[in-house]
Design a protein around this motif. Structure first.
Motif, PDB file in Angstrom:
ATOM      1  N   SER A 180      28.318 -34.773 -69.868  1.00  0.00           N
ATOM      2  CA  SER A 180      26.889 -33.511 -69.608  1.00  0.00           C
ATOM      3  C   SER A 180      26.151 -34.436 -70.964  1.00  0.00           C
ATOM      4  O   SER A 180      24.710 -33.325 -71.149  1.00  0.00           O
ATOM      5  N   LEU A 181      26.619 -34.833 -72.226  1.00  0.00           N
ATOM      6  CA  LEU A 181      25.694 -35.330 -73.451  1.00  0.00           C
ATOM      7  C   LEU A 181      25.406 -36.443 -72.751  1.00  0.00           C
ATOM      8  O   LEU A 181      23.976 -37.281 -73.546  1.00  0.00           O
ATOM      9  N   SER A 182      25.579 -37.590 -71.399  1.00  0.00           N
ATOM     10  CA  SER A 182      24.927 -38.952 -71.302  1.00  0.00           C
ATOM     11  C   SER A 182      23.501 -38.188 -70.894  1.00  0.00           C
ATOM     12  O   SER A 182      23.097 -37.846 -70.216  1.00  0.00           O
ATOM     13  N   GLY A 183      22.866 -40.108 -71.281  1.00  0.00           N
ATOM     14  CA  GLY A 183      21.650 -40.516 -70.712  1.00  0.00           C
ATOM     15  C   GLY A 183      20.596 -39.770 -71.198  1.00  0.00           C
ATOM     16  O   GLY A 183      19.010 -39.278 -70.417  1.00  0.00           O
ATOM     17  N   HIS A 184      20.722 -38.758 -72.429  1.00  0.00           N
ATOM     18  CA  HIS A 184      19.591 -38.107 -73.461  1.00  0.00           C
ATOM     19  C   HIS A 184      18.956 -38.693 -74.259  1.00  0.00           C
ATOM     20  O   HIS A 184      19.485 -39.271 -75.305  1.00  0.00           O
ATOM     21  N   GLY A 185      17.827 -38.414 -74.621  1.00  0.00           N
ATOM     22  CA  GLY A 185      17.815 -38.618 -76.469  1.00  0.00           C
ATOM     23  C   GLY A 185      17.297 -38.277 -77.408  1.00  0.00           C
ATOM     24  O   GLY A 185      17.884 -36.719 -76.351  1.00  0.00           O
ATOM     25  N   VAL A 186      17.164 -37.965 -77.975  1.00  0.00           N
ATOM     26  CA  VAL A 186      17.688 -36.715 -79.178  1.00  0.00           C
ATOM     27  C   VAL A 186      16.316 -36.000 -79.486  1.00  0.00           C
ATOM     28  O   VAL A 186      17.050 -34.634 -78.763  1.00  0.00           O
ATOM     29  N   ALA A 187      15.009 -36.194 -77.898  1.00  0.00           N
ATOM     30  CA  ALA A 187      14.753 -34.869 -78.222  1.00  0.00           C
ATOM     31  C   ALA A 187      15.623 -34.188 -77.124  1.00  0.00           C
ATOM     32  O   ALA A 187      15.315 -32.699 -77.053  1.00  0.00           O
ATOM     33  N   ILE A 222      19.246 -29.186 -75.846  1.00  0.00           N
ATOM     34  CA  ILE A 222      20.293 -28.370 -75.763  1.00  0.00           C
ATOM     35  C   ILE A 222      21.431 -28.294 -76.279  1.00  0.00           C
ATOM     36  O   ILE A 222      21.568 -27.080 -76.162  1.00  0.00           O
ATOM     37  N   PHE A 223      20.951 -28.430 -77.402  1.00  0.00           N
ATOM     38  CA  PHE A 223      21.459 -28.015 -78.704  1.00  0.00           C
ATOM     39  C   PHE A 223      20.797 -26.133 -78.877  1.00  0.00           C
ATOM     40  O   PHE A 223      21.549 -25.655 -79.349  1.00  0.00           O
ATOM     41  N   GLU A 224      19.780 -26.602 -78.616  1.00  0.00           N
ATOM     42  CA  GLU A 224      18.912 -25.139 -78.819  1.00  0.00           C
ATOM     43  C   GLU A 224      19.289 -23.495 -77.972  1.00  0.00           C
ATOM     44  O   GLU A 224      19.436 -22.774 -77.862  1.00  0.00           O
ATOM     45  N   ALA A 225      19.661 -24.608 -77.074  1.00  0.00           N
ATOM     46  CA  ALA A 225      19.403 -23.734 -75.757  1.00  0.00           C
ATOM     47  C   ALA A 225      21.079 -23.284 -76.113  1.00  0.00           C
ATOM     48  O   ALA A 225      21.589 -21.963 -75.304  1.00  0.00           O
ATOM     49  N   GLY A 226      21.864 -24.255 -76.190  1.00  0.00           N
ATOM     50  CA  GLY A 226      23.479 -23.164 -76.313  1.00  0.00           C
ATOM     51  C   GLY A 226      23.476 -22.419 -76.894  1.00  0.00           C
ATOM     52  O   GLY A 226      23.713 -20.995 -77.314  1.00  0.00           O
ATOM     53  N   ASN A 227      22.492 -22.373 -78.420  1.00  0.00           N
ATOM     54  CA  ASN A 227      22.249 -21.360 -79.396  1.00  0.00           C
ATOM     55  C   ASN A 227      21.668 -19.762 -79.019  1.00  0.00           C
ATOM     56  O   ASN A 227      21.364 -19.308 -79.416  1.00  0.00           O
ATOM     57  N   ALA A 228      20.933 -20.069 -78.487  1.00  0.00           N
ATOM     58  CA  ALA A 228      19.866 -18.980 -77.548  1.00  0.00           C
ATOM     59  C   ALA A 228      20.522 -18.501 -76.799  1.00  0.00           C
ATOM     60  O   ALA A 228      20.469 -16.812 -76.244  1.00  0.00           O
ATOM     61  N   ASN A 229      22.083 -18.616 -75.844  1.00  0.00           N
ATOM     62  CA  ASN A 229      22.972 -18.177 -74.944  1.00  0.00           C
ATOM     63  C   ASN A 229      24.168 -17.665 -75.750  1.00  0.00           C
ATOM     64  O   ASN A 229      24.367 -17.681 -75.773  1.00  0.00           O
ATOM     65  N   PRO A 230      23.863 -16.442 -75.753  1.00  0.00           N
ATOM     66  CA  PRO A 230      24.611 -15.202 -76.933  1.00  0.00           C
ATOM     67  C   PRO A 230      26.065 -15.873 -75.849  1.00  0.00           C
ATOM     68  O   PRO A 230      26.905 -15.326 -76.551  1.00  0.00           O
ATOM     69  N   TRP A 231      26.416 -15.780 -74.865  1.00  0.00           N
ATOM     70  CA  TRP A 231      27.706 -16.010 -73.763  1.00  0.00           C
ATOM     71  C   TRP A 231      28.637 -17.158 -73.826  1.00  0.00           C
ATOM     72  O   TRP A 231      29.533 -17.039 -74.271  1.00  0.00           O
TER      73      TRP A 231
END
Length: 485
Positions: free
Chosen positions: A129-136, A141-150
């Motif tokens: 799921s991390l393939s094909g993505h740039g740094v931005a 993805i990192f921020e979305a993971g932190n924003a999801n409490p579940w």
């Protein structure tokens, strides 16, 4: 439990303790922070200063904590209380045992959230799921993971459950057996990644970044960085090493064991740098990007490498193991205290401690999402846990350990336990009485930011501390407090 009574739990071998203590020392900070500050502050020059700081602070205090644990044979609270009783000192000194145990528990309460990042990225890398993505995009993805409490809470829960499953099995069957495969496994993964960096990454740039001897880049800020990392990396004043020391068999050399752990911790940190930075430089990335280096920049680099997904999985597996071995050590003091003082089985003590840990960790986790607006004096709950432990409790605890070893407990007690030659014992006593406390006070002042001393000010400051330590030697009978029967 008397001061010389054998505990129910002992390490099977000296190497069991070494692997467990090294696992405690090698954490997420070693994988990124130490290699980066090494390159930032002068490469080989910084490494030499860091090794001097390990000798000045890390080794003497670690030897003292292991000696406390083995002679006191108990949790930090019980061990210090037993030694104070044997020395005829005030029983109030055991408050620093409480502080150490609480510091380790509080650190773990937010550490499991950070460790959850490693576990989640291991899954994301393995699933592609991390393939094909740039740094931005990876930043999103990192921020979305932190924003999801579940999601964030779920990974923190997984770390907590795995930690408790291991600790609940006991010292030999759980802790020692797990580190016997986790630590060698982590080193093997590092060696594989270094081998890859030798052939496919910009190994020369990474090597020079870490080891070029550039004194001009070594400032007073760099010296304080080396000093602080030397203290915090060995898990001192957090209850972990003292508790592990209580399981060390009599007759095992504390000095030789301590030096082995300190060297292993440093080697693993440098190996991590040799594995990571060639990949970073080969892909034209910034080595100073903090946590973003691991969770945003490195996945991009892995995506651009041949067999990158495989090496990404190896890296995040290694990171997860480092997080887990540290988590195991930080909860052990609490579990030991519960099982020793409340007539609990290891399993029951582990799950009780784990339940409270999970509850506190969930409040820390909410600092990234639902509780992002819940602040006190500008800090979230997560930040307060970090601030109180790293800025106050651990430095104060370290100073207390040095005072106890140097001035309060009888020399004959620690001389017997350390089993050093007369010359070796005198060197250790000088270091623990004068050098280590000075250095820890400097760490304390730097961490609080209450004083910005220039290079010209430091000799006067250090001289004042030396005079204070000399006065402490004169007053050591008073430091011991009223004698008890």
């Amino acid at each position: 439990m008397t001061a010389r009574q054998q505990p129910k739990n002992l390490w099977i071998s000296r190497w069991g303790f070494i692997l467990a203590a090294t696992g405690s020392a090698v954490g997420l900070g070693n994988i990124w922070k130490f290699p980066y500050i090494t390159g930032e502050y002068g490469g080989g020059a910084f490494v030499l200063v860091y090794l001097a700081c390990i000798l000045a602070v890390g080794v003497p205090v670690m030897m003292a904590e292991i000696a406390f644990g083995r002679r006191g044979r108990g949790s930090p609270i019980e061990a210090i209380a037993n030694l104070a009783r044997e020395a005829g000192a005030s029983p109030l000194w055991k408050v620093f045992g409480w502080m150490a145990m609480l510091a380790g528990f509080m650190i773990l309460s937010f550490y499991v959230v950070v460790a959850g990042w490693s576990f989640s990225y291991l899954w994301k890398m393995a699933s592609g799921s991390l393939s094909g993505h740039g740094v931005a995009e990876l930043g999103g993805i990192f921020e979305a993971g932190n924003a999801n409490p579940w999601a964030l809470g779920g990974w923190a829960t997984l770390v907590t459950v795995v930690t408790m499953l291991i600790v609940g099995r006991g010292v030999q069957e759980g802790v020692e057996k797990s580190v016997r495969w986790m630590m060698p496994g982590m080193v093997i993964m590092l060696l594989i990644m270094i081998g890859y960096a030798l052939t496919s990454g910009n190994f020369s740039a990474g090597f020079h970044f870490l080891f070029d001897f550039d004194v001009s880049r070594l400032s007073s800020e760099g010296v304080l960085a080396a000093l602080g990392h030397a203290f915090f990396t060995l898990s001192l004043a957090s209850g972990a090493i003292l508790t592990y020391g209580s399981y060390l068999p009599s007759g095992t050399s504390i000095a030789r064991t301590t030096f082995t752990v300190a060297i292993a911790d440093t080697l693993v940190a440098l190996m991590a740098g040799l594995a990571i930075f060639p990949i970073i430089f080969a892909n034209g990335m910034d080595p100073s990007s903090g946590p973003g280096l691991i969770f945003m920049s490195l996945p991009v680099a892995f995506n651009q490498m041949p067999f990158g997904q495989l090496f990404g999985v190896l890296f995040f597996a290694m990171l997860s193991i480092a997080a887990l071995t540290s988590a195991i050590s930080m909860i052990e003091a609490t579990v030991a205290w519960l099982s020793e003082n409340h007539n609990m089985s290891r399993t029951k003590a582990s799950w009780l401690a784990g339940s409270v840990l999970w509850l506190v960790a969930m409040f820390a986790m909410l600092s990234f999402n639902l509780g992002a607006d819940w602040t006190l004096a500008g800090k979230h709950f997560f930040d307060w846990l970090d601030y109180l432990t790293s800025r106050w409790m651990m430095p104060i605890g370290g100073i207390a350990m040095a005072l106890l070893a140097g001035f309060v407990f009888k020399s004959s007690m620690l001389r017997d336990e350390l089993d050093l030659s007369e010359g070796g014992y005198r060197i250790w006593l000088f270091m623990i009485r004068y050098v280590s406390p000075i250095c820890i006070v400097a760490i304390f002042i730097d961490a609080l930011g209450v004083a910005a001393l220039s290079l010209e000010d430091w000799p006067y400051f250090l001289g004042a501390i030396v005079l204070a330590c000399g006065a402490g030697e004169t007053l050591s009978p008073r430091l011991r407090g009223p004698r008890v029967a």
